[in-house]
Design a protein around this motif. Sequence first.
Motif, PDB file in Angstrom:
ATOM      1  N   SER A 165       0.830  -1.209   0.000  1.00 25.28           N
ATOM      2  CA  SER A 165       0.000   0.000   0.000  1.00 25.28           C
ATOM      3  C   SER A 165       0.862   1.256   0.000  1.00 25.28           C
ATOM      4  O   SER A 165       0.549   2.238  -0.701  1.00 25.28           O
ATOM      5  CB  SER A 165      -0.935   0.009   1.206  1.00 25.28           C
ATOM      6  OG  SER A 165      -0.196  -0.031   2.424  1.00 25.28           O
ATOM      7  N   LEU A 166       1.954   1.244   0.773  1.00 30.47           N
ATOM      8  CA  LEU A 166       2.831   2.405   0.803  1.00 30.47           C
ATOM      9  C   LEU A 166       3.591   2.535  -0.512  1.00 30.47           C
ATOM     10  O   LEU A 166       3.811   3.648  -1.008  1.00 30.47           O
ATOM     11  CB  LEU A 166       3.806   2.316   1.977  1.00 30.47           C
ATOM     12  CG  LEU A 166       4.776   3.487   2.128  1.00 30.47           C
ATOM     13  CD1 LEU A 166       4.048   4.817   2.230  1.00 30.47           C
ATOM     14  CD2 LEU A 166       5.681   3.277   3.349  1.00 30.47           C
ATOM     15  N   ARG A 167       3.979   1.419  -1.100  1.00 33.23           N
ATOM     16  CA  ARG A 167       4.658   1.463  -2.399  1.00 33.23           C
ATOM     17  C   ARG A 167       3.768   2.157  -3.432  1.00 33.23           C
ATOM     18  O   ARG A 167       4.233   3.021  -4.191  1.00 33.23           O
ATOM     19  CB  ARG A 167       5.026   0.050  -2.862  1.00 33.23           C
ATOM     20  CG  ARG A 167       5.745   0.032  -4.219  1.00 33.23           C
ATOM     21  CD  ARG A 167       6.009  -1.391  -4.671  1.00 33.23           C
ATOM     22  NE  ARG A 167       6.923  -2.050  -3.763  1.00 33.23           N
ATOM     23  CZ  ARG A 167       8.255  -1.961  -3.835  1.00 33.23           C
ATOM     24  NH1 ARG A 167       8.814  -1.234  -4.803  1.00 33.23           N
ATOM     25  NH2 ARG A 167       9.017  -2.598  -2.978  1.00 33.23           N
ATOM     26  N   LYS A 168       2.495   1.787  -3.468  1.00 31.23           N
ATOM     27  CA  LYS A 168       1.573   2.414  -4.410  1.00 31.23           C
ATOM     28  C   LYS A 168       1.435   3.901  -4.142  1.00 31.23           C
ATOM     29  O   LYS A 168       1.369   4.719  -5.064  1.00 31.23           O
ATOM     30  CB  LYS A 168       0.210   1.727  -4.337  1.00 31.23           C
ATOM     31  CG  LYS A 168       0.193   0.316  -4.904  1.00 31.23           C
ATOM     32  CD  LYS A 168      -1.209  -0.279  -4.847  1.00 31.23           C
ATOM     33  CE  LYS A 168      -1.244  -1.669  -5.465  1.00 31.23           C
ATOM     34  NZ  LYS A 168      -2.605  -2.275  -5.399  1.00 31.23           N
ATOM     35  N   LYS A 169       1.398   4.263  -2.856  1.00 26.44           N
ATOM     36  CA  LYS A 169       1.279   5.683  -2.494  1.00 26.44           C
ATOM     37  C   LYS A 169       2.525   6.449  -2.950  1.00 26.44           C
ATOM     38  O   LYS A 169       2.425   7.562  -3.482  1.00 26.44           O
ATOM     39  CB  LYS A 169       1.090   5.802  -0.984  1.00 26.44           C
ATOM     40  CG  LYS A 169       0.869   7.225  -0.482  1.00 26.44           C
ATOM     41  CD  LYS A 169      -0.458   7.785  -0.956  1.00 26.44           C
ATOM     42  CE  LYS A 169      -1.647   7.112  -0.310  1.00 26.44           C
ATOM     43  NZ  LYS A 169      -1.846   7.466   1.086  1.00 26.44           N
ATOM     44  N   LEU A 170       3.708   5.862  -2.769  1.00 29.40           N
ATOM     45  CA  LEU A 170       4.943   6.525  -3.195  1.00 29.40           C
ATOM     46  C   LEU A 170       5.009   6.643  -4.718  1.00 29.40           C
ATOM     47  O   LEU A 170       5.459   7.666  -5.249  1.00 29.40           O
ATOM     48  CB  LEU A 170       6.163   5.751  -2.684  1.00 29.40           C
ATOM     49  CG  LEU A 170       6.397   5.730  -1.179  1.00 29.40           C
ATOM     50  CD1 LEU A 170       7.646   4.926  -0.856  1.00 29.40           C
ATOM     51  CD2 LEU A 170       6.515   7.134  -0.617  1.00 29.40           C
ATOM     52  N   GLN A 171       4.576   5.605  -5.404  1.00 29.79           N
ATOM     53  CA  GLN A 171       4.584   5.664  -6.864  1.00 29.79           C
ATOM     54  C   GLN A 171       3.670   6.776  -7.372  1.00 29.79           C
ATOM     55  O   GLN A 171       4.035   7.530  -8.281  1.00 29.79           O
ATOM     56  CB  GLN A 171       4.166   4.306  -7.439  1.00 29.79           C
ATOM     57  CG  GLN A 171       5.222   3.223  -7.245  1.00 29.79           C
ATOM     58  CD  GLN A 171       4.719   1.832  -7.581  1.00 29.79           C
ATOM     59  OE1 GLN A 171       3.510   1.563  -7.495  1.00 29.79           O
ATOM     60  NE2 GLN A 171       5.626   0.937  -7.950  1.00 29.79           N
ATOM     61  N   ALA A 172       2.498   6.897  -6.760  1.00 33.66           N
ATOM     62  CA  ALA A 172       1.577   7.955  -7.162  1.00 33.66           C
ATOM     63  C   ALA A 172       2.139   9.324  -6.811  1.00 33.66           C
ATOM     64  O   ALA A 172       2.038  10.279  -7.597  1.00 33.66           O
ATOM     65  CB  ALA A 172       0.222   7.745  -6.476  1.00 33.66           C
ATOM     66  N   PHE A 173       2.760   9.432  -5.640  1.00 32.00           N
ATOM     67  CA  PHE A 173       3.370  10.696  -5.210  1.00 32.00           C
ATOM     68  C   PHE A 173       4.461  11.108  -6.190  1.00 32.00           C
ATOM     69  O   PHE A 173       4.550  12.273  -6.578  1.00 32.00           O
ATOM     70  CB  PHE A 173       3.950  10.505  -3.808  1.00 32.00           C
ATOM     71  CG  PHE A 173       4.466  11.765  -3.159  1.00 32.00           C
ATOM     72  CD1 PHE A 173       3.638  12.555  -2.391  1.00 32.00           C
ATOM     73  CD2 PHE A 173       5.795  12.149  -3.299  1.00 32.00           C
ATOM     74  CE1 PHE A 173       4.104  13.715  -1.781  1.00 32.00           C
ATOM     75  CE2 PHE A 173       6.283  13.299  -2.699  1.00 32.00           C
ATOM     76  CZ  PHE A 173       5.426  14.081  -1.935  1.00 32.00           C
ATOM     77  N   ARG A 174       5.260  10.147  -6.614  1.00 35.80           N
ATOM     78  CA  ARG A 174       6.348  10.453  -7.547  1.00 35.80           C
ATOM     79  C   ARG A 174       5.813  10.858  -8.921  1.00 35.80           C
ATOM     80  O   ARG A 174       6.346  11.773  -9.554  1.00 35.80           O
ATOM     81  CB  ARG A 174       7.267   9.232  -7.671  1.00 35.80           C
ATOM     82  CG  ARG A 174       8.509   9.498  -8.501  1.00 35.80           C
ATOM     83  CD  ARG A 174       9.385   8.264  -8.589  1.00 35.80           C
ATOM     84  NE  ARG A 174      10.678   8.597  -9.164  1.00 35.80           N
ATOM     85  CZ  ARG A 174      11.646   7.709  -9.366  1.00 35.80           C
ATOM     86  NH1 ARG A 174      11.476   6.445  -9.028  1.00 35.80           N
ATOM     87  NH2 ARG A 174      12.798   8.077  -9.886  1.00 35.80           N
TER      88      ARG A 174
END
Length: 252
Positions: A81-90
């Motif tokens: 879930s955090l990986r997806k959030k970081l990918q979207a943030f980037r």
Amino acid sequence: MPPQLPWLEPHAPFPTPTLAWGEGDPAPGLLAAGGALDVASLCAAYAQGTFPWYGPGQPILWWAPDPRMVLPVAEFRLRRSLRKKLQAFRRQAAHCEIRIDSAFRDVITACSTKEREGQAGTWIVPEMVEAYTELHLAGHAHSVETWVDGQLVGGLYCVALGRAVFGESMFAHETDASKIALSALVCLCRRHGITLIDCQQNTQHLASLGGREIPRADFLQHVDSARQQPPTPWQFEPVYWDELLPPKTDPA
């Protein structure tokens, strides 16, 4: 009966961390009381793995717990879930960014309004806010900030001596905003060869992110070596996300 707690006059040398109260004493890890919170005193304390932690109405209390909670940056646990959030943030770089040291006082003030896990009330009393702001101005404390659409939505602050990094506190006004800031700090540390982030005390939240306890002696050995290394460049570049989010490569 516990040993007598040393009382420090301002700028007096700190007792060696091995003299901290141990298991069976009223406050395991408590080393001394008194002293001062100026830049020189804080640098001297952190150089020997000691930190202040106390509440309103108490004297300054200094701690050197054993074992010590740390986050080995190579073991940072990046859940899906955090990986997806970081990918979207980037991907949303036009709206989302990591800033370093652009709003230190805002970050520590936001941290001071939240409760620390396992403790009633805040531990970042007003004199701590002032002291760490002075430490920041002296170049030894830093904020890692999560910004969305020009608004500060989360972040953390830490102390750094050379390449010894001591995490202090985080806050979030939006879901996962503090975790994004911590992820950015992990990326910065990996990029510059920093192996550990001090977390001071054990919490479930830190353990869920990969934090673990190590013997105080091992921690002090790490600090002694890392603080003598050249300081880390405290800036964040978007390419640093590659440390946690490796770019996809086309199959051969």
